[in-house]
Design a protein around this motif. Sequence first.
Motif, PDB file in Angstrom:
ATOM      1  N   GLU A  92       0.842  -1.207   0.000  1.00 19.04           N
ATOM      2  CA  GLU A  92       0.000   0.000   0.000  1.00 19.04           C
ATOM      3  C   GLU A  92       0.875   1.254   0.000  1.00 19.04           C
ATOM      4  OE1 GLU A  92      -4.042   1.342   2.387  1.00 19.04           O
ATOM      5  OE2 GLU A  92      -2.417   0.361   3.493  1.00 19.04           O
ATOM      6  N   THR A  93       0.545   2.211  -0.857  1.00 22.19           N
ATOM      7  CA  THR A  93       1.307   3.449  -0.905  1.00 22.19           C
ATOM      8  C   THR A  93       0.982   4.310   0.314  1.00 22.19           C
ATOM      9  OG1 THR A  93      -0.392   4.665  -2.132  1.00 22.19           O
ATOM     10  CG2 THR A  93       1.232   3.416  -3.436  1.00 22.19           C
ATOM     11  N   ILE A  94       1.876   5.241   0.622  1.00 19.57           N
ATOM     12  CA  ILE A  94       1.643   6.167   1.729  1.00 19.57           C
ATOM     13  C   ILE A  94       0.360   6.958   1.491  1.00 19.57           C
ATOM     14  CG2 ILE A  94       2.519   8.222   2.919  1.00 19.57           C
ATOM     15  CD1 ILE A  94       3.975   5.734   3.723  1.00 19.57           C
ATOM     16  N   ARG A  95       0.159   7.392   0.252  1.00 15.85           N
ATOM     17  CA  ARG A  95      -1.035   8.187  -0.053  1.00 15.85           C
ATOM     18  C   ARG A  95      -2.318   7.394   0.214  1.00 15.85           C
ATOM     19  NH1 ARG A  95      -1.484  12.721  -2.587  1.00 15.85           N
ATOM     20  NH2 ARG A  95       0.598  12.593  -3.483  1.00 15.85           N
ATOM     21  N   ASP A  96      -2.347   6.124  -0.219  1.00 18.28           N
ATOM     22  CA  ASP A  96      -3.535   5.297  -0.004  1.00 18.28           C
ATOM     23  C   ASP A  96      -3.744   5.008   1.479  1.00 18.28           C
ATOM     24  OD1 ASP A  96      -4.068   5.231  -2.688  1.00 18.28           O
ATOM     25  OD2 ASP A  96      -3.131   3.287  -3.043  1.00 18.28           O
ATOM     26  N   TYR A  97      -2.641   4.829   2.213  1.00 16.75           N
ATOM     27  CA  TYR A  97      -2.744   4.572   3.652  1.00 16.75           C
ATOM     28  C   TYR A  97      -3.333   5.775   4.376  1.00 16.75           C
ATOM     29  CZ  TYR A  97      -1.255   4.044   8.507  1.00 16.75           C
ATOM     30  OH  TYR A  97      -1.227   3.981   9.877  1.00 16.75           O
ATOM     31  N   VAL A  98      -2.864   6.973   4.036  1.00 17.43           N
ATOM     32  CA  VAL A  98      -3.384   8.201   4.660  1.00 17.43           C
ATOM     33  C   VAL A  98      -4.878   8.343   4.368  1.00 17.43           C
ATOM     34  CG1 VAL A  98      -3.286  10.723   4.652  1.00 17.43           C
ATOM     35  CG2 VAL A  98      -1.172   9.396   4.613  1.00 17.43           C
ATOM     36  N   LYS A  99      -5.254   8.095   3.129  1.00 19.86           N
ATOM     37  CA  LYS A  99      -6.662   8.211   2.736  1.00 19.86           C
ATOM     38  C   LYS A  99      -7.530   7.219   3.506  1.00 19.86           C
ATOM     39  CE  LYS A  99      -9.668   8.024  -1.340  1.00 19.86           C
ATOM     40  NZ  LYS A  99      -9.717   7.807  -2.811  1.00 19.86           N
ATOM     41  N   ARG A 100      -7.066   5.979   3.624  1.00 22.67           N
ATOM     42  CA  ARG A 100      -7.836   4.956   4.327  1.00 22.67           C
ATOM     43  C   ARG A 100      -7.912   5.251   5.826  1.00 22.67           C
ATOM     44  NH1 ARG A 100      -6.666  -0.359   6.241  1.00 22.67           N
ATOM     45  NH2 ARG A 100      -4.505  -0.154   5.572  1.00 22.67           N
ATOM     46  N   PHE A 101      -6.826   5.737   6.399  1.00 21.31           N
ATOM     47  CA  PHE A 101      -6.798   6.069   7.822  1.00 21.31           C
ATOM     48  C   PHE A 101      -7.775   7.205   8.129  1.00 21.31           C
ATOM     49  CE2 PHE A 101      -5.307   7.834  11.789  1.00 21.31           C
ATOM     50  CZ  PHE A 101      -4.871   6.727  12.506  1.00 21.31           C
ATOM     51  N   LYS A 102      -7.788   8.228   7.281  1.00 22.86           N
ATOM     52  CA  LYS A 102      -8.705   9.354   7.471  1.00 22.86           C
ATOM     53  C   LYS A 102     -10.160   8.891   7.404  1.00 22.86           C
ATOM     54  CE  LYS A 102      -5.863  13.200   5.779  1.00 22.86           C
ATOM     55  NZ  LYS A 102      -5.740  14.246   4.725  1.00 22.86           N
ATOM     56  N   THR A 103     -10.453   7.977   6.464  1.00 25.85           N
ATOM     57  CA  THR A 103     -11.817   7.471   6.313  1.00 25.85           C
ATOM     58  C   THR A 103     -12.271   6.732   7.560  1.00 25.85           C
ATOM     59  OG1 THR A 103     -11.534   7.249   3.912  1.00 25.85           O
ATOM     60  CG2 THR A 103     -13.297   5.962   4.933  1.00 25.85           C
ATOM     61  N   GLU A 104     -11.397   5.885   8.107  1.00 22.60           N
ATOM     62  CA  GLU A 104     -11.758   5.128   9.301  1.00 22.60           C
ATOM     63  C   GLU A 104     -11.868   6.032  10.520  1.00 22.60           C
ATOM     64  OE1 GLU A 104     -12.686   1.926   9.433  1.00 22.60           O
ATOM     65  OE2 GLU A 104     -12.525   2.018   7.248  1.00 22.60           O
ATOM     66  N   LYS A 105     -11.012   7.019  10.634  1.00 21.13           N
ATOM     67  CA  LYS A 105     -11.072   7.944  11.776  1.00 21.13           C
ATOM     68  C   LYS A 105     -12.363   8.748  11.749  1.00 21.13           C
ATOM     69  CE  LYS A 105      -8.738  11.847  13.977  1.00 21.13           C
ATOM     70  NZ  LYS A 105      -9.918  12.737  13.841  1.00 21.13           N
ATOM     71  N   ALA A 106     -12.824   9.091  10.539  1.00 23.55           N
ATOM     72  CA  ALA A 106     -14.047   9.888  10.413  1.00 23.55           C
ATOM     73  C   ALA A 106     -15.274   9.136  10.926  1.00 23.55           C
ATOM     74  CB  ALA A 106     -14.252  10.299   8.964  1.00 23.55           C
ATOM     75  N   LYS A 107     -15.187   7.819  11.032  1.00 18.81           N
ATOM     76  CA  LYS A 107     -16.307   7.025  11.516  1.00 18.81           C
ATOM     77  C   LYS A 107     -16.403   7.012  13.040  1.00 18.81           C
ATOM     78  CE  LYS A 107     -15.969   3.840   7.568  1.00 18.81           C
ATOM     79  NZ  LYS A 107     -15.706   2.437   7.164  1.00 18.81           N
ATOM     80  N   ILE A 108     -15.398   7.577  13.705  1.00 16.66           N
ATOM     81  CA  ILE A 108     -15.343   7.554  15.168  1.00 16.66           C
ATOM     82  C   ILE A 108     -15.754   8.915  15.717  1.00 16.66           C
ATOM     83  CG2 ILE A 108     -13.873   7.165  17.176  1.00 16.66           C
ATOM     84  CD1 ILE A 108     -12.047   5.512  15.333  1.00 16.66           C
ATOM     85  N   VAL A 109     -16.831   8.937  16.475  1.00 22.10           N
ATOM     86  CA  VAL A 109     -17.296  10.182  17.084  1.00 22.10           C
ATOM     87  C   VAL A 109     -16.461  10.462  18.325  1.00 22.10           C
ATOM     88  CG1 VAL A 109     -19.255  11.361  18.134  1.00 22.10           C
ATOM     89  CG2 VAL A 109     -19.625   9.787  16.218  1.00 22.10           C
ATOM     90  N   GLY A 110     -15.894  11.670  18.389  1.00 17.47           N
ATOM     91  CA  GLY A 110     -15.068  12.038  19.539  1.00 17.47           C
ATOM     92  C   GLY A 110     -13.775  11.261  19.614  1.00 17.47           C
ATOM     93  N   CYS A 111     -13.150  11.029  18.484  1.00 20.60           N
ATOM     94  CA  CYS A 111     -11.905  10.246  18.444  1.00 20.60           C
ATOM     95  C   CYS A 111     -10.793  10.952  19.216  1.00 20.60           C
ATOM     96  CB  CYS A 111     -11.476  10.038  16.995  1.00 20.60           C
ATOM     97  SG  CYS A 111      -9.989   9.037  16.811  1.00 20.60           S
TER      98      CYS A 111
END
Length: 287
Positions: A117-136
């Motif tokens: 996985e490229t760094i760019r794809d990892y950052v994108k996927r991490f941001k998507t998963e973090k956005a699903k957490i309320v009050g992360c």
Amino acid sequence: MTNISMSPFTNKIERTDPFRRFTMPYFIPYKGDEDPNRHLKHDCSTMILYRNNDALMCKIFATTLQGEALDWFHTLPPQSIWSFNELSFVFTKEYSSNHSIKRTSDHLFSIVKDHWETIRDYVKRFKTEKAKIVGCNEDIATATFKNELSTEHPLFGKLLMGEELNLAASYTLAEKHALWDEAKQSNKNESEKKHMERSPTREDSAPKTFTKFTVPISQILRKLKNEPWFELSSPMKGDLTRLDHTKYCAFHQGPDHTTNGYLKWKQYLEKLTNEGRLMRKITKHTN
């Protein structure tokens, strides 16, 4: 009156009309296959200017239901709904199985960066998963974002040494490294392209009639390689990982093509034939 008596709403709600200047907002319809709480929040935020009008909230909410959800609404007992709170309760209870699982900050520990996985794809996927957490929790997010990177990548070292880096700064640094990685990959691809242009030419790209033998020319190689005057081709150099490793050329000492299909081997064999150096036990005939 018959329609009113059959409605799930009480007579008071049914007899309430919207304001004269009321404009119907746009709603995302609910068909019974998504999180009911999410739809309820969408409805309430869209109707925020009319939250004090309980009857209007009920009647407008009913118009947002479609398909299975609308069928369910019409199964409610007549005049059983007397408030928007009651409607909200029976609605979320009916579709409780569709509730989304609430994720906590610990969910980020399950995000593992794949080696491909490229760094760019990892950052994108991490941001998507973090956005699903309320009050992360930002500290947990920053730590997990760094820890899933390869320790051999220079980005890991910079994030490790940058103790004051918050998550936003870590994202920025990662995106800069993504640009760097992409530039290196582009240079690598260009280098491989040039290498392939210099790679051995196959017979199908430069057709020519050669002397034909009664035995495969790959067998001739085994008979000639010990002769003092015989010269093997130089081994292939550069990155060979992208070449076809299901094929091997004994003359060129590398993958991507067979000995029988290697043009330079055929040309060299033709040269030896013309010089009369081939052993007599190799019977030959020409086209």
